[in-house]
Every structure is written in structure tokens, then in C-alpha cells.
Design a protein around this motif. Structure first.
Motif, short mmCIF file in Angstrom:
data_model
loop_
_atom_site.label_atom_id
_atom_site.label_comp_id
_atom_site.label_asym_id
_atom_site.label_seq_id
_atom_site.Cartn_x
_atom_site.Cartn_y
_atom_site.Cartn_z
N ILE A 42 21.33 5.02 48.29
CA ILE A 42 21.81 5.87 47.19
C ILE A 42 20.64 6.38 46.36
O ILE A 42 20.60 7.56 45.98
CB ILE A 42 22.81 5.08 46.31
N GLY A 43 19.65 5.52 46.12
CA GLY A 43 18.49 5.95 45.36
C GLY A 43 17.70 7.04 46.08
O GLY A 43 17.30 8.04 45.46
N LEU A 44 17.48 6.87 47.38
CA LEU A 44 16.73 7.88 48.14
C LEU A 44 17.54 9.16 48.31
O LEU A 44 16.99 10.26 48.22
CB LEU A 44 16.35 7.32 49.51
N ASN A 45 18.83 9.02 48.56
CA ASN A 45 19.65 10.21 48.77
C ASN A 45 19.78 11.05 47.51
O ASN A 45 20.03 12.26 47.58
CB ASN A 45 21.04 9.81 49.28
N SER A 46 19.64 10.42 46.35
CA SER A 46 19.74 11.15 45.08
C SER A 46 18.37 11.59 44.56
O SER A 46 18.26 12.09 43.45
CB SER A 46 20.42 10.26 44.03
N SER A 47 17.33 11.42 45.38
CA SER A 47 15.98 11.83 45.00
C SER A 47 15.85 13.35 45.13
O SER A 47 16.78 14.02 45.59
CB SER A 47 14.95 11.13 45.91
N PRO A 48 14.70 13.92 44.74
CA PRO A 48 14.52 15.37 44.89
C PRO A 48 14.73 15.86 46.32
O PRO A 48 15.13 17.02 46.53
CB PRO A 48 13.07 15.58 44.43
N VAL A 49 14.44 15.02 47.32
CA VAL A 49 14.74 15.37 48.71
C VAL A 49 16.09 14.75 49.04
O VAL A 49 16.19 13.56 49.34
CB VAL A 49 13.66 14.86 49.68
N THR A 50 17.15 15.54 48.97
CA THR A 50 18.50 15.04 49.18
C THR A 50 18.64 14.39 50.56
O THR A 50 18.15 14.92 51.56
CB THR A 50 19.51 16.19 49.05
N ASP A 51 19.32 13.24 50.59
CA ASP A 51 19.56 12.49 51.83
C ASP A 51 18.25 12.03 52.49
O ASP A 51 18.15 11.93 53.72
CB ASP A 51 20.38 13.31 52.82
N LEU A 52 17.26 11.72 51.68
CA LEU A 52 15.97 11.31 52.20
C LEU A 52 16.06 10.02 53.02
O LEU A 52 15.30 9.84 53.98
CB LEU A 52 14.98 11.12 51.05
#
Length: 420
Positions: free
Chosen positions: A59-69
Motif C-alpha cells: 500500500i505504501g509503494l502503490n501510493s507513492s509518486p510511481v503508482t503501483d510501484l
């Protein structure tokens, strides 16, 4: 937190523990041992991939500037891990020559590994391009497959990854099934069987997910069904990695248990070995040290160290024969028989009495003479010899000085009667 989320953390932790456990052998082992490095690379890659699937991190990575990172990182690391495991399969067959009479499955594995090296690069490039171009990332997702079911861009992206993953899983399942059938050691056969089962689950996982995504493009499922399908297949993948992590660790675990057994034997032998080596300091390769120092020597494998100790003890006993009369052997046997009616315990105790009495005689100034009689060896291999010496050493530690003096006095009296 759902049970599936909890299982995700547990399996990620398990894979990380295995990677950390196997890291020293991979980083500091023999430079020519490619198997350990390849297998460790697989553990490490999948550990990272599994952590990106855990709820908090994804959830943290997916909500980062790169969506779904998290999805991209997961597929990057998984692709590298798959390449490592294919390299591991090839490294297993390293004893065969590069050309000549090579079994078909070995040639097949080598060919696949060569293709996989190029295919992995192409897969990473293609995944990156598709991820940033055709995948709809306007809204961060939680369950990528369920949230993107029916979208052709995400379907194409996942199909590329599943094609690579499924092909590698099929190759591993085929190779490990053959290896399982040929394995003669039980723990190796069990480990390979678990890894084979994991790869068959992997094939089913990729095929089912690929079919689901393409069918969803034609007939979009409900959000509830898509989520349920995603969770069921994710649960299957948790089982997959559990089988893989445990199966790959079974052979190494058996070696670890043997190493622990040897360390335990070393702990029990130390007093006997130390006192004998102190009496004959020229005997060992290095001066005897404290138990803690001996146990923390990592320059020599435990089995080789125990083998040396057994040889040192045998050589010291041979030297002690010159300081005692022949009558010490029956005197030690009589003392052991009087102490215990059990023949299995009396044998090691008799040897312990003889060694302690002979060592005492030598240390108190007995002159050297002809070699006296000594007990016969009770074992035919290293394991049997070590087991016998451990019993002797255990009995040796319990013998008092007074008892030893009594046995020496009895042996002296018997010798005088014999020569009178």
C-alpha cells in the motif's frame, strides 16, 4: 489484517530467514561453488518480492509518486530470482563436460538457462515499457489482478510476466522431478519432492491467472468474484513458497544437524583430548585450547576436527602403552565390571580407566618400556569410532583420582604375581 495478509508476512519472514541463513556460505564459500550463490540469489530475490506483496509495504509503494510501484519491484526481483534458480539447476549438473556424452535433461537445462538469461532481460524491458504505457495506473490498487481484471493493458502486462514465470516453473518441476526419482538419500529426496510440488503449484498458479485475466477482458467479472479469485490464488502461492523454502532447506538442515552433533561430540571429547594433548604437546597440529576456543575455530570443518581428535587420542593411547604393564588391562576391566553390570557401559568404562591410569602413571614418572596390551577398537567407521570415544570420554570425566590409584595398585600387584 486478514489471515491471508498475516500469511504473507509469515512467508516473507520465512524466505528472508532462509536467505540470511544461507548468505555466509554464498558470500564466503568456495569461489567455484556456483550452486550456493545461485540458490541464495533465488532466496534473496523472492524474499524482496514477497515483502513487496505484504499489506503495509504494497500500500505504501502503490501510493507513492510511481503508482503501483510495488508491482513493478515485485516483478523485477522475481524475474531475477527465477534466473538465479535456473542457474542453480545448471550448476547442479556442473560435473558433466561441456561437450560429449551428456544426458538429455542436462543439455535441456543448459539450453534453457542460456535462453533464460536473454529472456529475462527482454522480459524486464518489456514489463517496464508496458507498465508505464498501457497499464491503467490512474488509481493506486491494492490487489493488482483483481483491481485490473478486464483491462487489456494490465492483462498484457501480467501475461508477459506469467509466461516467463510459468515456463521457468515448468522447467524446474521437470528437472526436480527427475532428480527426486534419482535421489538416494532420504532427506534429499524429501526436499526435492517438496520443491517439485511447489513448482507444479507455480505452473497451476500462472496458467489459472493468465486464463482469468484474458477471460475477464471478454466477460468482465464482478469485483467480489475477482477479489475472491485473487485471494484463492494468492493463498496457493503462499503454499508454494512454503514448500519451496522448507524443501530447499531440508538437505542443508540435515547437514546442520550433523554439524551440531559433531559439536556436541567435540564438547564431550574435549576433556579427554585436552589432557592427552597436554601430556603429548607434540601430537596435535596446534596446541590444545579451551573448549570455547576450540568450538569457535572456523578454519577447519567440524567433521575434520573430530577426525583429527580421534586420531590424536588413538596416537596418545599408543604412546601410553609404554608406561604401564600388561596387567593394567585386566585391572581396568575388573574395575569396570565391578562398577556396572551392563556390558555396553563396562566396555567404554574399562577403556576410560585404562587411559586415566596410564596417563597418571606417565605423569607421575613411570619409566618407558615395552608396549603393554590395550583394548581392541570397537568401531569400523568414523561415526562408530566417535560414538565409542564419546562414551569413553564421558566415563573418563567421572573417574576420581583415588579410583585411578586403586586400579594402578591392583595392576602393579597383578604384575608382581605374574612375574613372581
Amino acid at each position: 489484517m486478514t489471515p491471508l495478509d498475516l500469511a504473507g508476512y509469515l512467508i516473507a519472514g520465512l524466505m528472508t530467514a532462509v536467505a540470511v541463513w544461507r548468505m555466509p556460505a554464498a558470500l564466503w564459500g568456495d569461489e567455484d561453488d556456483k550452486r550456493r550463490r545461485a540458490l541464495w540469489g533465488c532466496y534473496a530475490g523472492f524474499a524482496v518480492a514477497l515483502w513487496t506483496k505484504t499489506r503495509i509495504i504494497r500500500i505504501g509503494l502503490n501510493s507513492s509518486p510511481v503508482t503501483d510501484l510495488s508491482v513493478l519491484i515485485k516483478h523485477y526481483t522475481a524475474t531475477i530470482a527465477i534466473l538465479a534458480i535456473l542457474s542453480y539447476i545448471v550448476a547442479i549438473y556442473g560435473q558433466y563436460p561441456a561437450a560429449g556424452d551428456v544426458p538429455r535433461h542436462v543439455r535441456f537445462a543448459r539450453t534453457i538457462q542460456q535462453v533464460a538469461a536473454k529472456a529475462s532481460v527482454a522480459t524486464l524491458v518489456l514489463l517496464t515499457v508496458l507498465f508505464f504505457t498501457v497499464v491503467d495506473r490512474s488509481v493506486p490498487s491494492d490487489r493488482f489482478v483483481a483491481d485490473h481484471a478486464g483491462q487489456w493493458g494490465a492483462t498484457l502486462y501480467m501475461s508477459v510476466f506469467y509466461l516467463y514465470l510459468g515456463a521457468a516453473s515448468a522447467v524446474c518441476a521437470y528437472q526436480w522431478a527427475l532428480a527426486t526419482a534419482d535421489a538416494g538419500i532420504r532427506h534429499l529426496r524429501v526436499g526435492l519432492a517438496m520443491m517439485t510440488c511447489a513448482m507444479f503449484i507455480g505452473v497451476g498458479y500462472t496458467v489459472s491467472r493468465t486464463l482469468f485475466l484474458w477471460v475477464s477482458v471478454i466477460d468482465r467479472p464482478s469485483a467480489a468474484f475477482a477479489l475472491e479469485f485473487d485471494e484463492v490464488t494468492e493463498a496457493a502461492q503462499v503454499v508454494l513458497f512454503a514448500f519451496f523454502a522448507v524443501g530447499a532447506s531440508v538437505p542443508a538442515l540435515s547437514k546442520g544437524l550433523r554439524r551440531a552433533k559433531l559439536w556436541r561430540a567435540q564438547t564431550r571429547l574435549h576433556v579427554l583430548w585436552y589432557e592427552l594433548m597436554t601430556a603429548f604437546p607434540e601430537q596435535p597440529f596446534e596446541p590444545p585450547q579451551s573448549l570455547r576456543r576450540e568450538l569457535t575455530r572456523f578454519d577447519t570443518p567440524a567433521d575434520l576436527r573430530i577426525d583429527r581428535w580421534a586420531a590424536d587420542i588413538a596416537d596418545a593411547v599408543e604412546k601410553l602403552r609404554h608406561y604401564v604393564p600388561d596387567s593394567l588391562l585386566p585391572a581396568a576391566a575388573a574395575a569396570a565390571a565391578a562398577a556396572t553390570p551392563d556390558p555396553a557401559k563396562a566396555g567404554p568404562l574399562a577403556d576410560a580407566h585404562w587411559i586415566k591410569a596410564a596417563l597418571t602413571a606417565r605423569n607421575t614418572g613411570a619409566p618407558a618400556g615395552n608396549a603393554a596390551a590395550v583394548g581392541t577398537q570397537q568401531a569400523t567407521d568414523q561415526d562408530g569410532e566417535v560414538a565409542w570415544l564419546v562414551q569413553v570420554a564421558t566415563a573418563y570425566r567421572a573417574i576420581t583420582e583415588d579410583r585411578t590409584r586403586d586400579i594402578l595398585a591392583s595392576a602393579t600387584a597383578m604384575e608382581k604375581e605374574r612375574t613372581a
